[in-house]
Design a protein around this motif. Sequence first.
Motif, PDB file in Angstrom:
ATOM      1  N   GLY A  61       0.830  -1.128  -0.100  1.00 14.27           N
ATOM      2  CA  GLY A  61      -0.146   0.152  -0.217  1.00 14.27           C
ATOM      3  C   GLY A  61       0.928   1.271   0.103  1.00 14.27           C
ATOM      4  N   SER A  62       0.702   1.946   1.193  1.00 11.67           N
ATOM      5  CA  SER A  62       1.495   3.173   1.185  1.00 11.67           C
ATOM      6  C   SER A  62       2.540   3.339   2.398  1.00 11.67           C
ATOM      7  N   PRO A  63       3.375   2.482   2.591  1.00  7.36           N
ATOM      8  CA  PRO A  63       4.243   2.347   3.805  1.00  7.36           C
ATOM      9  C   PRO A  63       5.022   3.499   3.902  1.00  7.36           C
ATOM     10  N   PHE A  64       5.708   4.232   3.129  1.00  7.64           N
ATOM     11  CA  PHE A  64       6.514   5.252   3.040  1.00  7.64           C
ATOM     12  C   PHE A  64       5.775   6.596   3.414  1.00  7.64           C
ATOM     13  N   THR A  65       4.584   6.826   2.906  1.00  5.48           N
ATOM     14  CA  THR A  65       3.684   7.839   3.332  1.00  5.48           C
ATOM     15  C   THR A  65       3.240   7.671   4.839  1.00  5.48           C
ATOM     16  N   ALA A  66       3.210   6.563   5.545  1.00  8.50           N
ATOM     17  CA  ALA A  66       3.044   6.114   6.828  1.00  8.50           C
ATOM     18  C   ALA A  66       4.309   6.619   7.727  1.00  8.50           C
ATOM     19  N   LEU A  67       5.359   6.230   6.926  1.00  6.75           N
ATOM     20  CA  LEU A  67       6.580   6.482   7.815  1.00  6.75           C
ATOM     21  C   LEU A  67       6.817   8.219   7.957  1.00  6.75           C
ATOM     22  N   HIS A  68       6.535   8.792   6.603  1.00  3.80           N
ATOM     23  CA  HIS A  68       6.675  10.404   6.656  1.00  3.80           C
ATOM     24  C   HIS A  68       5.701  10.790   7.494  1.00  3.80           C
ATOM     25  N   GLN A  69       4.633  10.544   7.655  1.00  5.97           N
ATOM     26  CA  GLN A  69       3.771  11.307   8.512  1.00  5.97           C
ATOM     27  C   GLN A  69       4.074  10.918   9.856  1.00  5.97           C
ATOM     28  N   GLU A  70       4.393   9.927  10.320  1.00  6.89           N
ATOM     29  CA  GLU A  70       4.591   9.741  11.866  1.00  6.89           C
ATOM     30  C   GLU A  70       5.991  10.292  11.916  1.00  6.89           C
TER      31      GLU A  70
ATOM     32  N   MET B  25      13.813  11.636   3.930  1.00  3.59           N
ATOM     33  CA  MET B  25      14.034  10.229   4.526  1.00  3.59           C
ATOM     34  C   MET B  25      13.195   9.300   4.150  1.00  3.59           C
ATOM     35  N   ALA B  26      11.755   9.620   3.899  1.00  5.60           N
ATOM     36  CA  ALA B  26      11.034   8.485   3.369  1.00  5.60           C
ATOM     37  C   ALA B  26      11.349   8.250   1.849  1.00  5.60           C
ATOM     38  N   ALA B  27      11.724   8.994   1.179  1.00  2.96           N
ATOM     39  CA  ALA B  27      12.297   8.615  -0.169  1.00  2.96           C
ATOM     40  C   ALA B  27      13.218   7.894  -0.368  1.00  2.96           C
ATOM     41  N   ASN B  28      14.318   8.263   0.488  1.00  3.18           N
ATOM     42  CA  ASN B  28      15.431   7.516   0.744  1.00  3.18           C
ATOM     43  C   ASN B  28      15.151   5.976   1.182  1.00  3.18           C
TER      44      ASN B  28
ATOM     45  N   GLN C  68       5.734   6.559  -7.454  1.00  3.99           N
ATOM     46  CA  GLN C  68       6.105   7.602  -8.230  1.00  3.99           C
ATOM     47  C   GLN C  68       6.135   8.601  -7.258  1.00  3.99           C
ATOM     48  N   ARG C  69       5.237   8.858  -6.107  1.00  5.66           N
ATOM     49  CA  ARG C  69       5.786  10.052  -5.381  1.00  5.66           C
ATOM     50  C   ARG C  69       7.030  10.034  -4.948  1.00  5.66           C
ATOM     51  N   TRP C  70       7.551   9.093  -4.310  1.00  3.89           N
ATOM     52  CA  TRP C  70       8.861   8.833  -3.283  1.00  3.89           C
ATOM     53  C   TRP C  70      10.198   8.551  -4.356  1.00  3.89           C
ATOM     54  N   LEU C  71       9.907   7.859  -5.172  1.00  2.00           N
ATOM     55  CA  LEU C  71      11.195   7.656  -6.386  1.00  2.00           C
ATOM     56  C   LEU C  71      11.078   8.828  -7.076  1.00  2.00           C
ATOM     57  N   GLY C  72       9.883   9.598  -7.353  1.00  2.00           N
ATOM     58  CA  GLY C  72      10.151  10.842  -8.076  1.00  2.00           C
ATOM     59  C   GLY C  72      11.049  11.907  -7.185  1.00  2.00           C
ATOM     60  N   ILE C  73      10.961  11.827  -5.900  1.00  2.00           N
ATOM     61  CA  ILE C  73      12.032  12.780  -5.428  1.00  2.00           C
ATOM     62  C   ILE C  73      13.369  12.348  -5.415  1.00  2.00           C
ATOM     63  N   ILE C  74      13.604  11.130  -5.540  1.00  2.00           N
ATOM     64  CA  ILE C  74      15.127  10.599  -5.590  1.00  2.00           C
ATOM     65  C   ILE C  74      15.383  10.980  -7.067  1.00  2.00           C
TER      66      ILE C  74
END
Length: 485
Positions: free
Chosen positions: A97-106, A342-345, A428-434
């Motif tokens: 699902g959206s694990p990196f969004t969850a880490l980012h928000q926390e 950090m979420a993108a990394n 797309q959201r997080w790898l787009g930052i990289i």
Amino acid sequence: MGRELRQTVFTDQDHQLFRTRLQQSLGVLGDTVTRSSFGLPQPMLGAELEMFLADPDDGLPVPRNEEVRLAAADPRLVLEVNRYNLEGNLTPVPLRGSPFTALHQETRDLLSAVAKAALPHGAVPYCSGILSTLRPGDLTRHNVSAKRRYGLLDDALGRVPRDLNVSGEQSCRLRSDTMCAQGAVSSWQIHLTVPAVDFARYYNAAQLVIAPVLAVCANSPVLLGRLLWDETRIPWYEQTFGTYRTGPSGPGERTGFGGGWVRDGVGELMEAACRHRPLVPMCADMPPTETTRGGGPAELEELRLHVGTVWWWNRPVYDPTGDGHLRIEMRALPSGPTPVDMAANTALLIGLVLDHAAAHEPVVPPLPFAHARANFYAAARQGLNATLWWPRAGSAPVQRTAHDVVGSLLGRAARGLAGAGVTDDEIQRWLGIIEARVASGRSPAHWHRRARRAGACDREIFRHSLELASEDVPVHAWTVPGAVR
């Protein structure tokens, strides 16, 4: 090592019993991880965020971590080695699902809670691989945290004066007799649960891909006023524990990258860890057994405690929680500069580990381990400008710039995440930052170097980065103080 220690004085008998327990634990571990019930039904992702407490005006460290932790009253927060270091343990999330969004928000929520608790103490949380405004006097034993385990570890490592020396664009040298010098550094540590039967495959994948990931994430170019490696945190952290590498028949490195590809599973690494001298030989009440009285997996308290005193950049973790599981603690990435970075990394690293650990890939990567090791330190030293050895299908490895390697691996990272059930929008959201960071060439370390060359001092850079980090602007979009745009 996260728990407090009930014992601080150890006899020769304690050491002898502890070593016996370690050997017993290795046998129990081998039986435990092959149980049909062992492991998690799906992969989980977790993270530890280390941070500094600093004065918002001048960037100097504020040694009030215990006061801030108590004021925050947040069980996720624990003390780190020095009194201006804190660590937050984020809630594990399923890798779908959206694990990196969850880490980012926390991460955002946790930093906000720390900021609120730190305000009355004249401090703010600051995320960076190194706090560049530190002074030599900040790295001495008088700043050690209140938790007695840190003083105990310092004594056990042997407080022998040694020279810490890093040479880059400039040189930095400090004579120290304490591991408290590592209070200069902070990490973003990522935990990935892996199936026991495929542990070697996943661990080797992490060892292979960590170099290009570190190159694009590097965030520690300045220490004690000197421009050094892009990720100075790597050599500094290793040296603060002393030199523990021995000959071919010895235990190898206690702190570092490791000595070879894994072929026989987690037991191979645990056995290597157990060759090191125990630092905290605190034994459980009962010897290790395959199951607990409640029927759960073995606790293996001595083994877990001991492995916590072996600081490899990719470290194996045995966890008896529930039905038990194994995970890889990936410790090489720096803290910061922003939650979004950090979420993108994390997305990049996890995606690459998953894809390179796929069943169609060899367990042992087609790259000499000496090259993988050299890659790691080259990436730490030169970031995206480093030259790396990289495997090439059907032929010998070739040398390429880290910038080119990272750009070419984005598709593989996306494939690895998609295979785990991560949504397309999330990928797309997080790898787009990289991708944007690679296109601009602006890693965190690159930004810091540009600011230095534009004439900004370290305190100005601290204030500017603190402001941008508070807005959660990804580092590739940061303006440079003093630079002409």
